[in-house]
Design an enzyme around this catalytic site. Sequence first.
Site, PDB file in Angstrom:
ATOM      1  N   SER A 149     -37.079  -7.730  -6.418  1.00  0.00           N
ATOM      2  CA  SER A 149     -38.437  -7.811  -7.373  1.00  0.00           C
ATOM      3  C   SER A 149     -38.810  -6.236  -7.072  1.00  0.00           C
ATOM      4  O   SER A 149     -38.397  -5.693  -5.808  1.00  0.00           O
ATOM      5  CB  SER A 149     -39.854  -8.210  -7.289  1.00  0.00           C
ATOM      6  OG  SER A 149     -40.540  -8.078  -7.396  1.00  0.00           O
ATOM      7  N   TYR A 162     -45.399 -13.434  -1.076  1.00  0.00           N
ATOM      8  CA  TYR A 162     -44.106 -13.343  -2.015  1.00  0.00           C
ATOM      9  C   TYR A 162     -42.608 -11.321  -1.674  1.00  0.00           C
ATOM     10  O   TYR A 162     -42.579 -10.859  -1.596  1.00  0.00           O
ATOM     11  CB  TYR A 162     -44.959 -13.441  -3.481  1.00  0.00           C
ATOM     12  CG  TYR A 162     -43.421 -12.833  -4.155  1.00  0.00           C
ATOM     13  CD1 TYR A 162     -42.887 -13.545  -5.044  1.00  0.00           C
ATOM     14  CD2 TYR A 162     -43.556 -11.421  -4.860  1.00  0.00           C
ATOM     15  CE1 TYR A 162     -41.869 -13.179  -5.537  1.00  0.00           C
ATOM     16  CE2 TYR A 162     -42.246 -11.168  -6.284  1.00  0.00           C
ATOM     17  CZ  TYR A 162     -41.515 -11.626  -6.466  1.00  0.00           C
ATOM     18  OH  TYR A 162     -40.457 -11.548  -7.782  1.00  0.00           O
TER      19      TYR A 162
END
Length: 271
Positions: A149, A162
Amino acid sequence: MQAQHDTPGTAPVAVVTGSDSGIGRATAVRLAEAGMDIGITWHRDREGARRTADEVRATGRRAVVGHLDLTQLPDAAEVIDQLADELGRLDVLVNNAGTGTMTPFLELDHDTVRQVLDVDLVGPFLCGQRAARRMIQQGSGGRIVNVTSVHEHQPRVGAAPYCAAKGGLGLLTQVMALELAEHGITVNAVAPGEIATPMTGQTDTDVTDESRPGVPLGRPGDAREVAAVIAFLAGPDASYVTGASWVVDGGMLRMGPQAGSHLTDDAWRRP
């Protein structure tokens, strides 16, 4: 990695985790179009996995489907070997399955943190081990692509586990690249920004109709745009590329992902 073949049963094989929708589905189809047979995994959406398999088969390639729940480690990673056994070999692993949370740091509980880390970091670690061992046994090299990401590189408020997991997966990618290079296995990361997928609440979205003032290209990405980069890294043209992180974000990181997702007008474009 071996050259691609057209005869069923002798084609290169790719396993794409979390390929029941979104980036995973787009990647599975793109790799099938490149001549690979595909192992598909799903967590909650069995029907979505079936649709992905249908799309793969429509290209003339084989598809097999397996269930993968990365909260059930280490046993869950066995699906990599199961799919490889069914398809006859394994040449490419795309660690795409993931999850996240938008919870303030001070409100996070241990179970949530552990779940996100297991799915986004420990799961890819264990799946990568199984894939690499099989590739080494085959003796023909291979490709591993870890989908991280933009938050592999920069933080986001409310996404502590995350960001920790994706940052860890980015550095894990580099270690894997160093250790597996002698076996002819390349390992790279692909780091998407905001992509129109079910995970971002954008199913069947036409990205050209969406406005994102804080993203230099002015819109979210399409899953197929990420799949194209993954397919490059999984193919023969990327044979000398390893240990890199390929950002696919419309320029979001140049703004900072917090600004890129929160700016509401284009004033920043003018001096």
